[in-house]
Design a protein around this motif. Structure first.
Motif, short mmCIF file in Angstrom:
data_model
loop_
_atom_site.label_atom_id
_atom_site.label_comp_id
_atom_site.label_asym_id
_atom_site.label_seq_id
_atom_site.Cartn_x
_atom_site.Cartn_y
_atom_site.Cartn_z
N UNK A 114 0.84 -1.20 0.00
CA UNK A 114 0.00 0.00 0.00
C UNK A 114 0.87 1.24 0.00
N UNK A 115 1.87 1.26 0.86
CA UNK A 115 2.77 2.41 0.93
C UNK A 115 3.49 2.62 -0.40
N UNK A 116 3.96 1.55 -1.02
CA UNK A 116 4.68 1.63 -2.29
C UNK A 116 3.77 2.22 -3.38
N UNK A 117 2.54 1.75 -3.43
CA UNK A 117 1.60 2.22 -4.45
C UNK A 117 1.34 3.72 -4.29
N UNK A 118 1.15 4.17 -3.07
CA UNK A 118 0.90 5.59 -2.83
C UNK A 118 2.14 6.44 -3.12
N UNK A 119 3.31 5.92 -2.78
CA UNK A 119 4.54 6.68 -3.01
C UNK A 119 4.91 6.77 -4.48
N UNK A 120 4.41 5.84 -5.29
CA UNK A 120 4.72 5.87 -6.72
C UNK A 120 3.84 6.87 -7.48
N UNK A 121 2.88 7.48 -6.80
CA UNK A 121 2.08 8.53 -7.42
C UNK A 121 2.92 9.80 -7.50
N UNK A 122 2.93 10.42 -8.67
CA UNK A 122 3.68 11.66 -8.86
C UNK A 122 3.05 12.84 -8.12
N UNK A 123 1.74 12.74 -7.86
CA UNK A 123 1.04 13.87 -7.26
C UNK A 123 0.88 15.02 -8.22
N UNK A 124 0.86 14.74 -9.53
CA UNK A 124 0.73 15.82 -10.53
C UNK A 124 -0.67 16.41 -10.56
N UNK A 125 -1.65 15.63 -10.10
CA UNK A 125 -3.05 16.06 -9.97
C UNK A 125 -3.74 16.36 -11.30
N UNK A 126 -3.23 15.76 -12.38
CA UNK A 126 -3.92 15.89 -13.67
C UNK A 126 -5.29 15.22 -13.60
N UNK A 127 -5.46 14.33 -12.66
CA UNK A 127 -6.74 13.63 -12.49
C UNK A 127 -7.84 14.54 -11.98
N UNK A 128 -7.49 15.57 -11.21
CA UNK A 128 -8.52 16.41 -10.60
C UNK A 128 -9.34 17.21 -11.62
#
Length: 443
Positions: free
Chosen positions: A67-81
């Protein structure tokens, strides 16, 4: 990380369950997500990560290392929003989930010694105090100017370091002397008639490693008719803290910055780094549960504006002619400037107004370049894959100049040029290019 009910409880307390329920699993986010585009793995998508968070809170998924690995691999670019028809605030869920994991690991002693040490030095030391950041960049200047850097290269000392760090060392900007930074006044008058009174958020890395870009931003604001104040007590925006799950440090910095700026009677608080601006805009969420600071945070965030937007708003192009030698120019969006501050248009309007330069829109300019703060250091394989795709689109424009609006993007595009570009290419911050165009026309 051990599977414990305490972590699930902490995530339940942190995460907004209604926000997670807002995700309709429609999939509109999938074609905007760089990690999903790269892997086609559902767990690497925004809706997949939200499903994992909800599964943990509902007791259906054990919150383990996966779970931690999956969340940390997100760039956080927020193009999804912007792509989400339900308006789910994925950024809030991601940062709260990371904070829950970080707090749990620290409280239960599960955080490795090396990670604890790095976090202590970087988050509690370096970025929590602007003076310490200036001291650290002073050491970097000594390394660059004293001959140590040249000797390091000759002796191949960097061969002992990870490949990604070796690459990043070659593209670090030259740090100006501290005396030059200290000569800047706190209050700077407009050139000509005043159009607005603004405060400038100088940042930490922007005001040390990218000091020239800050100086050029101030020059542009002056030319646009802005009276400028630069509060001396401002600190780092806290973005790196927030993205790394260090929410306590982010809150501390947010309060210091709000206090530094609220004493000034200004129309806007101006930023020139997309990542900083986006995090400053989020102070209202960060402090929404604090009765003393919630309203103050809302007033603060309402004044945040990117420098390109204020230039357009106050009529900069009517006051200042711009020209450059003939060249092709393309623009790489700062994810956070585009997706959070909605600042995609103003940079393009400014670039298209430069006489002699031909602007070419890059395919997928809105997709992340792979920098994402320190993501390219923590997740080098994914970051480099994304950068290679990005440079394919850049090369297709045949542009000589790649313009950015964020320091991380700037260095990542420099790295892209070094790895996948041509000798005729350069990467430049929008503020630096506009001053170049302003000075070129004047001469």
């Amino acid at each position: 990380m051990k599977q414990t009910p305490e972590l699930a409880t902490r995530m339940t307390e942190k995460l907004d369950y209604e926000e997670m329920l807002g995700c309709m699993r429609c999939g509109f986010c999938l074609p905007t997500c760089p990690t999903y585009i790269r892997s086609k793995d559902e767990s690497a998508s925004p809706r997949g990560r939200i499903a994992i968070m909800k599964g943990v809170v509902d007791g259906l998924i054990e919150p383990d290392e996966g779970v931690e690995k999956t969340l940390n691999e997100c760039l956080g670019c927020l193009a999804c929003e912007p792509a989400c028809p339900a308006g789910v605030r994925y950024s809030v869920l991601l940062e709260d989930a990371r904070a829950a994991i970080t707090e749990h690991k620290r409280a239960t002693g599960q955080m490795p010694v090396r990670e604890r040490l790095v976090r202590k030095v970087v988050f509690d030391g370096l970025f929590l105090n602007k003076a310490k950041m200036e001291t650290a960049t002073g050491f970097l200047r000594f390394y660059q100017q004293s001959g140590v850097q040249t000797l390091t290269h000759k002796l191949r000392i960097l061969d002992w370091f990870p490949d990604q760090l070796q690459k990043m060392e070659t593209i670090l900007p030259t740090v100006p002397p501290k005396t030059e930074r200290r000569r800047r006044p706190e209050r700077i008058p407009a050139t000509g008639a005043t159009t607005a009174r603004v405060a400038f958020f100088s940042g930490c890395l922007m005001d040390t490693m990218f000091y020239e870009t800050n100086a050029n931003t101030i020059k542009l604001l002056q030319a646009a008719g802005c009276d400028i104040v630069i509060p001396k007590t401002q600190q780092c925006c806290g973005a790196l803290h927030g993205h790394a799950g260090e929410q306590t440090g982010a809150i501390t910095l947010a309060k210091q910055n709000i206090a530094a700026f609220e004493a000034e009677d200004v129309d806007y608080i101006i930023t020139n780094a997309g990542g900083c601006g986006a995090f400053l805009v989020g102070y209202d969420h960060l402090l929404k549960h604090d009765p003393e600071w919630a309203e103050r945070a809302e007033r603060f965030t309402a004044k945040i504006k990117d420098f390109a937007s204020i230039l357009i708003e106050v009529g900069f192009l009517d006051r200042v002619p711009l020209s450059l030698p003939e060249q092709l120019i393309t623009y790489q969006d700062s994810c956070h400037l585009r997706n959070v501050q909605k600042g995609a248009l103003a940079p393009r309007v400014l670039l298209q107004a430069i006489e002699g330069a031909v602007y070419i829109e890059q395919k997928h300019a809105d997709h992340c370049c792979g920098s994402a703060g320190v993501y390219n250091l923590l997740q080098p394989v994914i970051a480099n894959d994304i950068l290679e795709m990005k440079m394919g689109h850049v090369n297709a424009t045949a542009a000589q100049t790649i313009v950015t609006s964020n320091p991380g993007c700037h260095m990542q595009m420099q790295l892209g040029i070094q790895e996948h570009g041509t000798d005729s290419m350069r990467a430049v911050h929008l503020a630096d290019l506009l001053v170049e165009a302003m000075d070129n026309h004047a001469n």
